[in-house]
Design a protein around this motif. Structure first.
Motif, PDB file in Angstrom:
ATOM      1  N   PRO A  56      33.822 -42.250 108.145  1.00  0.00           N
ATOM      2  CA  PRO A  56      35.206 -42.624 108.477  1.00  0.00           C
ATOM      3  C   PRO A  56      36.194 -41.493 108.154  1.00  0.00           C
ATOM      4  O   PRO A  56      36.753 -41.427 107.063  1.00  0.00           O
ATOM      5  N   LEU A  57      36.423 -40.636 109.098  1.00  0.00           N
ATOM      6  CA  LEU A  57      37.305 -39.495 108.886  1.00  0.00           C
ATOM      7  C   LEU A  57      38.769 -39.892 108.986  1.00  0.00           C
ATOM      8  O   LEU A  57      39.129 -40.878 109.634  1.00  0.00           O
ATOM      9  N   THR A  58      39.580 -39.090 108.354  1.00  0.00           N
ATOM     10  CA  THR A  58      41.017 -39.160 108.534  1.00  0.00           C
ATOM     11  C   THR A  58      41.547 -37.738 108.525  1.00  0.00           C
ATOM     12  O   THR A  58      40.881 -36.818 108.056  1.00  0.00           O
ATOM     13  N   LEU A  82      36.989 -28.972 111.726  1.00  0.00           N
ATOM     14  CA  LEU A  82      37.521 -30.079 110.939  1.00  0.00           C
ATOM     15  C   LEU A  82      38.901 -29.757 110.364  1.00  0.00           C
ATOM     16  O   LEU A  82      39.741 -30.644 110.223  1.00  0.00           O
ATOM     17  N   GLY A  83      39.124 -28.507 110.012  1.00  0.00           N
ATOM     18  CA  GLY A  83      40.412 -28.130 109.444  1.00  0.00           C
ATOM     19  C   GLY A  83      40.557 -28.555 107.998  1.00  0.00           C
ATOM     20  O   GLY A  83      39.730 -29.291 107.443  1.00  0.00           O
ATOM     21  N   GLU A  84      41.632 -28.117 107.379  1.00  0.00           N
ATOM     22  CA  GLU A  84      41.829 -28.360 105.954  1.00  0.00           C
ATOM     23  C   GLU A  84      42.438 -29.728 105.659  1.00  0.00           C
ATOM     24  O   GLU A  84      42.486 -30.146 104.502  1.00  0.00           O
ATOM     25  N   GLN A  85      42.914 -30.449 106.676  1.00  0.00           N
ATOM     26  CA  GLN A  85      43.505 -31.761 106.435  1.00  0.00           C
ATOM     27  C   GLN A  85      42.488 -32.889 106.513  1.00  0.00           C
ATOM     28  O   GLN A  85      42.803 -34.032 106.158  1.00  0.00           O
ATOM     29  N   ALA A  86      41.292 -32.589 106.954  1.00  0.00           N
ATOM     30  CA  ALA A  86      40.276 -33.632 107.112  1.00  0.00           C
ATOM     31  C   ALA A  86      39.835 -34.172 105.766  1.00  0.00           C
ATOM     32  O   ALA A  86      39.721 -33.446 104.783  1.00  0.00           O
ATOM     33  N   ALA A  87      39.600 -35.470 105.724  1.00  0.00           N
ATOM     34  CA  ALA A  87      39.118 -36.138 104.512  1.00  0.00           C
ATOM     35  C   ALA A  87      38.350 -37.379 104.933  1.00  0.00           C
ATOM     36  O   ALA A  87      38.226 -37.688 106.119  1.00  0.00           O
ATOM     37  N   ILE A  88      37.822 -38.080 103.937  1.00  0.00           N
ATOM     38  CA  ILE A  88      37.120 -39.337 104.182  1.00  0.00           C
ATOM     39  C   ILE A  88      38.050 -40.485 103.803  1.00  0.00           C
ATOM     40  O   ILE A  88      38.608 -40.519 102.708  1.00  0.00           O
TER      41      ILE A  88
END
Length: 578
Positions: A247-249, A226-232
């Motif tokens: 719903p990822l971003t 997922l990495g550190e930039q992944a968020a909802i």
């Protein structure tokens, strides 16, 4: 700072089918799901005229329910503390029986009291929602003041929340959150605990943990696609169509291969809290092109990289030679023909290689080579060499090229195949581990390569395995069930997140322990003749133990031990690949 820091996770109510596998009474702690949650019902005031000791006891009980900003516990605080109390994100778990007593020295003001909360540690839930075992007693002073209405209330409460183990079990639900081994596509479960209620929030709380990354224990030992930039992007939500939408971003730039790993992470992590289909989105479109909805059955079986094949039935050492567990016959090659005086041995996870410890002229030597062929003697020797343990084979040609052993109880050594086909030794940095005990008598690498279990001075210890470009370090060692597990003799991995061990105790000869040490399950005692001297286990395989009468098998904790089909009395040492 990880993207999770800015996250607000809130869930709408899932359909009944979505919670079919969710426990009736369980929840999570770390990041609360807020925003669209319905208004909390009013919390009843404490029973009138409770003495100071009673207030503290009920405060402990109420602290086990952290919902709505610890509303249940706040009613036991005086008004200023009620408004300003900010409990830590972790908590301390103690045994069920605890004491509340008045401190010997009390304030001169008769409207003030100091109560001592005394208990026995079980462990603590860290800020990362992972359980950390602890032992020994503790004492925490609690200050109280009589209010104008005559009721005792706690003032200046400690930020460290303390609850009992039964309350922890009732209110928190264990979930494996999945990451990948650092150098291969093997899913690794990272055990975490989330507040059980409201059940509709469970998927969102699991995603919060996944986005926050691995626990402190596994940090550096696993890979997070997922990495550190992944968020909802929006709320994790269950819809009327029975699908949970994630719903990822922040993952749109990942390769398709990485996105497939992300899908595996998310779906496998959610399978313990919902049976619904999972809709995976990235910035509003399907995370994986051409596939929007997923079930656990759609995910490849990444665990096969961390489990021996069904055609590998296991081996045993008996009478100085290596034999098959499937038929009791000596294996082909010198190791089965007693060309070496074999003391113990280990087969690589893929079955292609064998390591044996041989005795010659009163000293032990390590031999390694292809299964069924001549085994080359390495430079490694000692008065004691623990049973070897193999690192899982890396992808591509070459097979498994690394195994570990402990020399003379103190030095953890890994033996690697060189480019020339020989075997060279390298010391593993185990400085943090040695602080827990002076003697390591057994060591087993987990079959995904991320953790190691050891028997140290009779205690059961686990640590994470962190690899750098030029070294391997054992980190975050933890002693499991230190109060109950004494004089441990041997250990093996029953699964990626659970261990089985034997002790020299006639009342507790075989046990199963999760890798975080929260509980201990005792196997049936029937038919065993303590003391036992060896144990082996593997996923989807029966546990095999050895006593003076021979080998015994059992698949479940409560099952009566049955004689192994090819049991050999005496000193037999069984082992599955790994």
């Amino acid at each position: 700072m990880r993207a999770i820091g800015a996250l607000l996770a809130c869930l709408t109510v899932l359909g009944a089918s979505a919670c079919a596998t969710v426990p009736e009474e369980s929840q999570a702690r770390v990041i609360s799901s807020g925003g669209m949650a319905p208004p909390a019902p009013p919390v009843p005031e404490p029973e009138k005229d409770l003495d100071a000791l009673g207030v503290v006891r009920e405060f402990v009980e109420a602290s086990a329910q952290p919902n709505n900003d610890n509303a249940r516990a706040r009613v036991f605080l005086d008004p200023p503390s009620k408004a300003t109390w900010r409990p830590d994100r972790g908590l301390t778990v103690m045994e069920e029986k605890f004491d509340t007593v008045y401190a010997p020295q009390q304030p001169a003001d008769e409207n003030r009291r100091i109560v001592l909360l005394r208990g026995t540690n079980v462990g603590k839930l860290g800020p990362d929602s992972a359980f950390i075992p602890l032992s020994g007693g503790f004492e925490q002073p609690v200050q109280l003041a009589r209010q104008p209405d005559g009721q005792w209330r706690i003032v200046s409460p400690a930020n460290n929340v303390v609850i009992t183990e039964p309350d922890f079990t009732r209110n928190y639900f264990r979930v494996p959150v999945y990451f990948f081994a650092s150098d291969r596509n093997a899913l690794v479960p990272d055990l975490r605990y989330v507040v059980q209620k409201p059940q509709s929030g469970l998927p969102g709380r699991v995603i919060d943990l996944l986005l926050a990354g691995p626990s402190d224990f596994l940090d550096g030992a696993v890979n997070n696609p997922l990495g550190e930039q992944a968020a909802i992007e929006q709320n994790v939500a269950g819809g009327p169509d029975g699908v949970v939408t994630v719903p990822l971003t922040g993952v749109g730039e990942q390769s398709e291969e990485q996105k497939l790993l992300i899908a595996a992470q998310v779906v496998r992590s959610l399978q313990s809290v919902t049976s619904s289909r999972i809709r995976l989105l990235s910035d509003g479109v399907s995370l994986v092109p051409g596939r929007e909805e997923w079930r656990a059955s759609d995910i490849p079986s990444y665990e096969t990289a961390a489990s021996p094949g069904s055609d590998l039935h296991g081996l045993m050492v008996s009478g100085g030679r290596v034999r098959s567990l499937s038929d009791g016959a000596p294996i082909p090659g010198p190791a089965g023909a007693r060309a070496y005086d074999v003391v113990t041995a280990a087969q690589s996870l893929d079955g292609r290689q064998l390591a044996v410890v041989e005795r010659e002229n009163g000293r032990l030597w390590l031999r390694v080579g292809e299964f069924g062929h001549e085994l080359a003697r390495t430079e490694l020797s000692g008065d004691r060499l623990s049973r070897p343990t193999w690192r899982p084979a890396l992808p591509g040609p070459g097979g498994g090229g690394e195994l570990w052993t402990v020399v003379d109880g103190s030095q953890v050594v890994r033996v690697l195949r060189t480019a020339q086909g020989t075997w060279a030794s390298q010391v593993v940095n185990a400085d943090t581990v040695r602080s827990l005990g002076a003697d390591i008598s057994a060591i087993r690498l987990s079959r995904d390569g991320t953790r190691v279990a050891m028997v140290m001075a009779g205690n059961l210890v686990v640590a994470s395995v962190v690899r750098t470009a030029d070294s391997v370090i054992l980190r975050s060692p933890r002693m499991l069930q230190a109060e109950r597990l004494r004089n441990v003799k041997d250990v093996d991995w029953a699964s990626q997140d659970s261990l089985v061990a034997i002790t020299d105790s006639a009342s507790l000869p075989v046990v199963r322990v999760p890798v975080d040490g929260l509980r201990l399950d005792q196997f049936n005692l029937s038919n065993l003749t303590p003391p036992l001297h060896a144990i082996t286990a593997a996923p989807s395989r029966p546990v095999v133990v050895a006593d003076v009468e021979g080998l015994w098998t059992a698949s479940e904790v409560g099952e009566v031990w049955s004689p192994h089909d090819h049991s050999i009395p005496g000193d037999a040492i069984p082992f599955y690949p790994g």
